[in-house]
Design an enzyme around this catalytic site. Structure first.
Site, PDB file in Angstrom:
ATOM      1  N   ASP A 157       0.867  -1.188   0.000  1.00 18.66           N
ATOM      2  CA  ASP A 157       0.000   0.000   0.000  1.00 18.66           C
ATOM      3  C   ASP A 157       0.902   1.237   0.000  1.00 18.66           C
ATOM      4  O   ASP A 157       2.112   1.131   0.228  1.00 18.66           O
ATOM      5  CB  ASP A 157      -0.915  -0.005   1.241  1.00 18.66           C
ATOM      6  N   SER A 158       0.286   2.390  -0.191  1.00 20.14           N
ATOM      7  CA  SER A 158       1.053   3.631  -0.161  1.00 20.14           C
ATOM      8  C   SER A 158       1.490   3.975   1.266  1.00 20.14           C
ATOM      9  O   SER A 158       2.371   4.810   1.462  1.00 20.14           O
ATOM     10  CB  SER A 158       0.193   4.772  -0.707  1.00 20.14           C
ATOM     11  N   CYS A 213      -4.549  -2.324  -1.183  1.00 25.15           N
ATOM     12  CA  CYS A 213      -4.722  -0.996  -1.770  1.00 25.15           C
ATOM     13  C   CYS A 213      -5.717  -1.106  -2.922  1.00 25.15           C
ATOM     14  O   CYS A 213      -5.491  -1.861  -3.874  1.00 25.15           O
ATOM     15  CB  CYS A 213      -3.368  -0.489  -2.276  1.00 25.15           C
ATOM     16  N   GLU A 268      -3.184   9.140   7.424  1.00 30.10           N
ATOM     17  CA  GLU A 268      -1.717   9.110   7.521  1.00 30.10           C
ATOM     18  C   GLU A 268      -1.224  10.042   8.638  1.00 30.10           C
ATOM     19  O   GLU A 268      -0.248   9.755   9.308  1.00 30.10           O
ATOM     20  CB  GLU A 268      -1.074   9.516   6.182  1.00 30.10           C
ATOM     21  N   CYS A 321     -11.295   2.248  -0.163  1.00 28.49           N
ATOM     22  CA  CYS A 321      -9.889   2.611   0.065  1.00 28.49           C
ATOM     23  C   CYS A 321      -9.537   2.075   1.440  1.00 28.49           C
ATOM     24  O   CYS A 321     -10.319   2.238   2.401  1.00 28.49           O
ATOM     25  CB  CYS A 321      -9.715   4.133   0.035  1.00 28.49           C
ATOM     26  N   HIS A 351      -7.545   3.004   3.628  1.00 25.05           N
ATOM     27  CA  HIS A 351      -7.352   3.998   4.691  1.00 25.05           C
ATOM     28  C   HIS A 351      -8.676   4.316   5.397  1.00 25.05           C
ATOM     29  O   HIS A 351      -8.684   4.729   6.560  1.00 25.05           O
ATOM     30  CB  HIS A 351      -6.788   5.309   4.119  1.00 25.05           C
TER      31      HIS A 351
HETATM   32  N1  DGL Z   1      -4.932   2.876   0.625  1.00 22.92           N
HETATM   33  C1  DGL Z   1      -4.966   2.970  -0.785  1.00 22.92           C
HETATM   34  C2  DGL Z   1      -6.282   2.535  -1.382  1.00 22.92           C
HETATM   35  O1  DGL Z   1      -6.897   1.630  -0.845  1.00 22.92           O
HETATM   36  C3  DGL Z   1      -4.273   4.179  -1.418  1.00 22.92           C
HETATM   37  C4  DGL Z   1      -4.548   5.553  -0.882  1.00 22.92           C
HETATM   38  C5  DGL Z   1      -3.647   6.627  -1.503  1.00 22.92           C
HETATM   39  O2  DGL Z   1      -2.432   6.520  -1.329  1.00 22.92           O
HETATM   40  O3  DGL Z   1      -4.160   7.534  -2.173  1.00 22.92           O
HETATM   41  O4  DGL Z   1      -6.708   2.996  -2.400  1.00 22.92           O
END
Ligand code: DGL
Length: 265
Positions: free
Chosen positions: A7-8, A69, A141, A173, A175
């Site tokens: 993931d990012s 992600c 984050e 997402c 996050h």
């Molecule tokens: N957590 C990621 C997702 O599920 C990426 C979020 C990002 O870095 O923009 O899409």
């Protein structure tokens, strides 16, 4: 069993937590914090990242990859990217988890622009309303999970769903589950779907061993350690620094217009 996730940043840990609870495997998690966020990158750039991670996982003898992600998963599905390691898609899991007719989807700019959830849900005859909520990624984050600013941003993104009668909202997402509390306060009558719940059904339950996680972080390792503490991540782990220049770029043959079946596991 060796399982790979990428993931990012910290978002994919919402998936990792569910998997480690069910299976005491050896996990390798890449947190690409140096190149985050992903939702505002071009599809070409994200495709290059995906190939780098696959190559890295192959060198580490990873046996299965669980998508942590949605943004890169959306790229993999839309561009028909194929590789040898068994891959578990989070978007497919999210689509399979949906049980109602009127569905809302929130995700990053790329996931929403690609309409990956929307297209698959519409194939199942559902009415879909989608909205990009990119700022949620930065909030998570930064470890900002509640307070006036989060409420204002949540209202800004979710207000349009109040006017449409959605029964479910898919958190497209990884996050976003960290903001589930505020999201359900803004939309109290809507069932919130975290696709990771459905995705985690794809891992066999095996609690005979304790899970162990190797994190590979491209950005600041100390910062990432703080973030893990903030979200109370207690699984035994080690954090390595991963230089992005050591992630070899490889060229992989692509199959376009993949016809993926949303109901096949
Ligand atoms: N957590 C990621 C997702 O599920 C990426 C979020 C990002 O870095 O923009 O899409």
């Amino acid at each position: 069993m060796k399982i790979g996730l990428f993931d990012s940043g910290i978002g994919g840990v919402s998936v990792l937590k569910k998997l480690t609870y069910l299976n005491g495997a050896h996990y390798i998690y890449i947190a690409d914090t140096e190149r985050a966020p992903y939702g505002i990158k071009t599809p070409e750039t994200l495709e290059t990242f995906v190939f780098q991670f696959i190559d890295f996982f192959e060198r580490k003898n990873v046996e299965e990859i669980f998508a942590a992600c949605n943004t890169t998963d959306s790229i993999i599905l839309e561009r028909g990217i194929k590789f040898d390691i068994k891959y578990h898609s989070i978007v497919r899991a999210g689509v399979n988890a949906s049980k109602s007719k009127n569905v809302g989807v929130i995700g990053t700019n790329i996931t929403i622009k690609n309409e990956t959830y929307k297209k698959q849900l519409e194939l199942l005859g559902k009415n879909v309303q989608q909205k990009a909520a990119q700022l949620f990624v930065s909030l998570v984050e930064e470890g900002i999970f509640y307070g006036r600013m989060v409420e204002a941003i949540a209202n800004f993104y979710l207000n349009s769903f109040r006017k449409t009668n959605i029964d479910e909202l898919i958190l497209g997402c990884t996050h976003f589950p960290f903001l589930k509390g505020i999201i359900s306060r803004v939309l109290p009558r809507v069932k919130i779907i975290d696709p990771a719940e459905e995705l985690s059904k794809e891992i066999p339950v095996n609690k005979t061993k304790k899970p162990f996680v190797e994190f590979y972080v491209t950005g600041d390792v100390k910062e990432f350690e703080k973030k893990l503490k903030r979200i109370n991540f207690r699984v035994p782990h080690v954090i390595h620094k991963l230089e992005t220049r050591k992630l070899k770029v490889i060229t992989v043959e692509k199959v376009n217009n993949i016809d993926w079946n949303v109901r096949s596991g």
